[in-house]
Design an enzyme around this catalytic site. Structure first.
Site, short mmCIF file in Angstrom:
data_model
loop_
_atom_site.label_atom_id
_atom_site.label_comp_id
_atom_site.label_asym_id
_atom_site.label_seq_id
_atom_site.Cartn_x
_atom_site.Cartn_y
_atom_site.Cartn_z
N GLU A 53 0.86 -1.18 0.00
CA GLU A 53 0.00 0.00 0.00
C GLU A 53 0.90 1.23 0.00
O GLU A 53 1.75 1.38 0.87
CB GLU A 53 -0.90 0.04 1.24
N ASP A 64 -5.48 9.03 10.24
CA ASP A 64 -4.11 8.65 10.57
C ASP A 64 -3.62 9.28 11.86
O ASP A 64 -3.93 10.43 12.17
CB ASP A 64 -3.18 9.04 9.41
#
Length: 275
Positions: A53, A64
């Site tokens: 990824e 995040d």
């Protein structure tokens, strides 16, 4: 999509045949700079990652935690542009023709030039799939049709708050694999209880034939091995990004060593199955 060209399906099938979960690793494109990223990507593959990824840096990465936020800032601070990310993807594909590559990021960079443009770039550079964190399935029309027309998988996210009523909506139009976000929070050190992960994966497997990959909070080989016993794939991101943050442009050998330890833990499944 031509199954003969479907690197994700081929790789998951190969891992299943070996009796283990796929190791899926995440790094941010352009971290610490574009010139350093190819060596880090190569280190992931050489360490034993099955699927990569590649994060698209963004100024407001709402899902995040601090590690990946800092990686985004380092990447953007060094001048990384969307064209650089696609150049990295094309170069990766030339070096690693069989390793699946998935772009992961947010809607704004993906849609600013239109979904068709983005999908065409993915196809042209050998990107196998896309994860768009903040584009809910109800807004599939923004990107989904373009990706499917280009033969690029649109990987969907399921979470601990995805209930039985909404799950069919999440799965509709999904392909490649389903990414189960194991914590109701941001990436990083927080980890879900193993029993909760097992229950969630069981429910997802009952609802879809797509492989189920589990991420968020997986930081050690032991954690990866435990999840790998019940999921089809294990995603490790922040722990690798931390290594890049610590070592900068010299990170590649340290990344490879850590990824090799993760892969070794997943390989214990093969030995357990054979025993």
């Amino acid at each position: 999509m031509d199954i003969q060209q479907d690197r994700l399906a081929t790789r998951f099938a190969a891992c299943k045949a070996q009796g283990r979960a796929a190791l899926i690793t995440f790094v941010t494109a352009g971290d610490p700079d574009v010139a350093s990223t190819p060596a880090i990507l190569d280190a992931l593959v050489e360490g034993g990652a099955d699927i990569i990824e590649l994060g698209m840096p963004f100024t407001d990465p709402m899902a995040d935690g601090p590690a990946i936020e800092l990686a985004n800032l380092r990447s953007l601070g060094s001048g990384t542009k969307t064209k650089d990310i696609f150049a990295l993807a094309a170069d990766f594909r030339a070096r690693h023709p069989e390793t699946p590559l998935v772009l992961m990021g947010y809607a704004n960079p993906m849609l600013v030039r239109g979904g068709d443009w983005f999908a065409d770039q993915c196809k042209a550079t050998g990107v196998d799939g896309v994860i768009c964190v903040d584009l809910p399935p109800e807004e599939d029309a923004e990107l989904g049709p373009a990706l499917r027309a280009a033969g690029v998988h649109f990987v969907r996210l399921a979470t601990p708050t995805t209930d039985a009523a909404r799950l069919p909506t999440v799965l509709r139009g999904a392909s490649g694999f389903v990414y189960y976000v194991s914590v109701a929070g941001i990436t990083g050190k927080q980890q879900a209880a193993q029993t909760n992960i097992e229950l969630a994966v069981t429910k997802l497997k009952a609802a879809t034939d797509l492989p189920i990959a589990v991420g968020f909070g997986v930081r050690t080989p032991d954690q990866a091995a435990a999840i790998g016993r019940i999921a089809n794939g294990v995603v490790v991101g922040s722990a690798i990004v931390d290594i890049v943050g610590s070592h900068g442009s010299a990170a590649a050998p340290f990344v490879q060593q850590f990824v090799a330890a993760l892969r070794g833990a997943l390989n214990t499944q093969i030995r357990e199955t054979a025993a």
